[in-house]
Design a protein around this motif. Sequence first.
Motif, short mmCIF file in Angstrom:
data_model
loop_
_atom_site.label_atom_id
_atom_site.label_comp_id
_atom_site.label_asym_id
_atom_site.label_seq_id
_atom_site.Cartn_x
_atom_site.Cartn_y
_atom_site.Cartn_z
N LYS A 438 42.68 21.37 24.00
CA LYS A 438 43.14 22.73 24.25
C LYS A 438 43.77 22.84 25.64
CE LYS A 438 39.59 24.95 21.38
NZ LYS A 438 38.43 25.89 21.40
N ARG A 439 44.75 23.71 25.75
CA ARG A 439 45.35 23.97 27.05
C ARG A 439 44.37 24.78 27.91
NH1 ARG A 439 50.27 23.48 28.71
NH2 ARG A 439 51.03 23.26 26.57
N GLU A 440 44.14 24.33 29.12
CA GLU A 440 43.34 25.11 30.04
C GLU A 440 44.06 26.40 30.40
OE1 GLU A 440 40.66 21.93 32.58
OE2 GLU A 440 42.57 22.58 33.40
N GLN A 441 43.28 27.43 30.68
CA GLN A 441 43.81 28.71 31.13
C GLN A 441 43.37 28.94 32.58
OE1 GLN A 441 45.96 30.36 29.24
NE2 GLN A 441 45.68 28.76 27.67
N PRO A 442 44.11 29.76 33.33
CA PRO A 442 43.71 30.01 34.72
C PRO A 442 42.26 30.43 34.88
CG PRO A 442 45.92 30.84 34.35
CD PRO A 442 45.41 30.39 33.01
N ASP A 443 41.76 31.27 33.96
CA ASP A 443 40.36 31.71 34.05
C ASP A 443 39.39 30.55 33.91
OD1 ASP A 443 40.98 34.33 34.52
OD2 ASP A 443 40.52 35.04 32.49
N ASP A 444 39.78 29.50 33.16
CA ASP A 444 38.91 28.34 32.99
C ASP A 444 38.60 27.67 34.32
OD1 ASP A 444 38.88 28.67 30.21
OD2 ASP A 444 40.64 27.39 29.94
N LEU A 445 39.55 27.76 35.25
CA LEU A 445 39.39 27.07 36.52
C LEU A 445 38.35 27.75 37.41
CD1 LEU A 445 43.15 26.32 37.28
CD2 LEU A 445 41.53 25.04 35.88
N LEU A 446 37.92 28.95 37.05
CA LEU A 446 36.92 29.67 37.84
C LEU A 446 35.51 29.52 37.29
CD1 LEU A 446 38.89 33.01 38.39
CD2 LEU A 446 38.76 31.03 39.91
N ARG A 447 35.35 28.78 36.18
CA ARG A 447 34.05 28.73 35.51
C ARG A 447 32.93 28.23 36.39
NH1 ARG A 447 34.76 25.26 30.27
NH2 ARG A 447 36.08 24.11 31.74
N TYR A 448 33.25 27.30 37.27
CA TYR A 448 32.20 26.69 38.08
C TYR A 448 32.24 27.13 39.54
CZ TYR A 448 31.85 23.90 33.88
OH TYR A 448 31.71 23.50 32.57
N ASP A 449 33.12 28.06 39.88
CA ASP A 449 33.09 28.63 41.22
C ASP A 449 31.90 29.59 41.33
OD1 ASP A 449 35.45 27.32 41.69
OD2 ASP A 449 36.47 29.05 42.56
N VAL A 450 31.26 29.58 42.46
CA VAL A 450 30.14 30.50 42.72
C VAL A 450 30.39 31.19 44.05
CG1 VAL A 450 27.67 30.72 43.12
CG2 VAL A 450 28.51 29.05 41.45
N LEU A 451 30.42 32.51 44.03
CA LEU A 451 30.58 33.29 45.25
C LEU A 451 29.21 33.76 45.70
CD1 LEU A 451 32.81 34.50 47.12
CD2 LEU A 451 32.59 36.60 45.78
N PRO A 452 28.73 33.32 46.88
CA PRO A 452 27.42 33.77 47.36
C PRO A 452 27.32 35.29 47.36
CG PRO A 452 28.26 32.02 48.74
CD PRO A 452 29.38 32.39 47.83
N GLU A 453 26.14 35.79 47.03
CA GLU A 453 25.94 37.23 46.88
C GLU A 453 26.31 38.00 48.14
OE1 GLU A 453 25.38 40.69 45.11
OE2 GLU A 453 25.22 38.75 44.10
N ARG A 454 26.07 37.40 49.31
CA ARG A 454 26.34 38.13 50.56
C ARG A 454 27.83 38.44 50.74
NH1 ARG A 454 27.94 34.77 54.80
NH2 ARG A 454 27.94 32.53 54.32
N PHE A 455 28.70 37.64 50.04
CA PHE A 455 30.13 37.90 50.16
C PHE A 455 30.52 39.14 49.38
CE2 PHE A 455 29.98 33.64 51.66
CZ PHE A 455 31.06 33.50 52.51
N ASN A 456 29.74 39.52 48.35
CA ASN A 456 30.08 40.69 47.56
C ASN A 456 30.00 41.96 48.40
OD1 ASN A 456 30.59 39.39 45.10
ND2 ASN A 456 28.39 39.20 44.70
N ALA A 457 29.12 41.98 49.36
CA ALA A 457 28.98 43.15 50.21
C ALA A 457 30.21 43.38 51.09
CB ALA A 457 27.74 43.03 51.09
N LEU A 458 31.00 42.31 51.28
CA LEU A 458 32.17 42.43 52.14
C LEU A 458 33.42 42.82 51.36
CD1 LEU A 458 31.61 39.15 54.22
CD2 LEU A 458 30.91 41.50 54.79
N ARG A 459 33.32 42.89 50.03
CA ARG A 459 34.49 43.17 49.21
C ARG A 459 34.76 44.67 49.08
NH1 ARG A 459 33.59 39.62 43.90
NH2 ARG A 459 35.69 40.36 43.46
#
Length: 459
Positions: A438-459
């Motif tokens: 299957k062709r990968e999609q851009p969203d597939d490339l984010l599957r294993y990225d993890v944004l630490p919870e403390r960064f959400n407070a800065l968004r």
Amino acid sequence: MTQTITSQRPFEANRDAESPNRNLTPITTELDDTDRLVVGGCRLSDLAERYGTPLYVLDEATVRATCRAYRQALEKHYAGPSLPIYASKANSSLVMSSLAASEGLGLDAVSAGELLTALRGGMPGERMVLHGNNKSDEELLLAYANKVTIVVDNQHDLDRLAELVPAGAEPARLMLRFTPGIECHTHEYIRTGHLDSKFGFDPDQVEPVLRSLVGQPWAQLTGLHAHIGSQIFELEPHRDLAAVMADKLKLARDLGHPVSDLNVGGGLGIRYVESDDPPSIEQWIQVVAEAVTTACQERGLELPRLMCEPGRSLVATAGVTLYSVGSRKTIPNVRTYVAIDGGMSDNPRPITYQSLYTCCLADRPLAKSDESVNLVGKHCESGDVLLKDLPLPTTESGDIVTVFATGAYNASMSSNYNRIPRPAAVLVHDGAAELVQKREQPDDLLRYDVLPERFNALR
């Protein structure tokens, strides 16, 4: 996908149907009645329209033909038992594992991922070997549990296996790899037979290692392995290799090891461009088989099972890659750049090895060239050049470019550089195309990225 294409004729290129590894194109390459390129009965531009580009296309008939060429040449030229083993690093996938297994080949893997792919593709563990110069415990245990022969590359392999194989359990099947000290005229990154290599025991280590394995309950040494490089056109080094390996075979048997397998590796080159002139599969096998036979007879040895590990020469010419032409830049009196929608992420060989390829336009393969261009990728690297000074007919945005002999080390070495998704892959046969990746999609490339919870407070 089924098509009806009339008035097909073989593609007008330098081809040799009896020697599949000499072809510049898959053996089913033809032109339809409008002179558009067809592979496996499927018009390439139609595949590009249906599945998008970049697109890897694999011709089943060519893969099967090369598998049979190896198997039949061994049966013809070698009096003892034999087993060609597909070097899956060239193109590791469920479908390639299944094709190789169905044609009676074995398979070599170098990681847990390649092992699992082969096993789930239907390759019996007993016909597999595990390579690698830094195997993990996970990989060793997976191989052992599935009766895969482990090619021991160094003392670390032996030390770990001595710990991992349970006391009183069936011993691990081992094949000892050593460097034979033979140079070949190939790219320095793909030379593995000379002494200065990360692979294998040095020749003077072989006897101490063989002696250390005598009587070890966890180990059963069943084979020896050596490999002298990749994309090799020469035959003489393989004659030299047979003599070196026969000496080690005699030593191992004299020490009481039941060594029945002699694995001479792979490395046979293929024709990427017209100037390449590799031996045919049968020529290569004949030289190897006769050299091993002579070397064993001279030493009074019963013929071992002869194993070889074709990768590139088995799958490269079965594959083509399709791209769509996009932007164009002309620098007067200097150069014209024609950009495609892929590049170094789906084929890193040109930027890594300065590799050359042959290509044409899928719907105008016989058109005369009227300009010289650099065919470049879309990545943010000046070195992302697929082909330099390429003669082509004048292209327009949307034209489909076909690059030949991309079945090996393209998909398997692909990346997500610039966060570009990997291409889809299809298998073509008798006018039908089947999706095998299957062709990968851009969203597939984010599957294993993890944004630490403390960064959400800065968004």
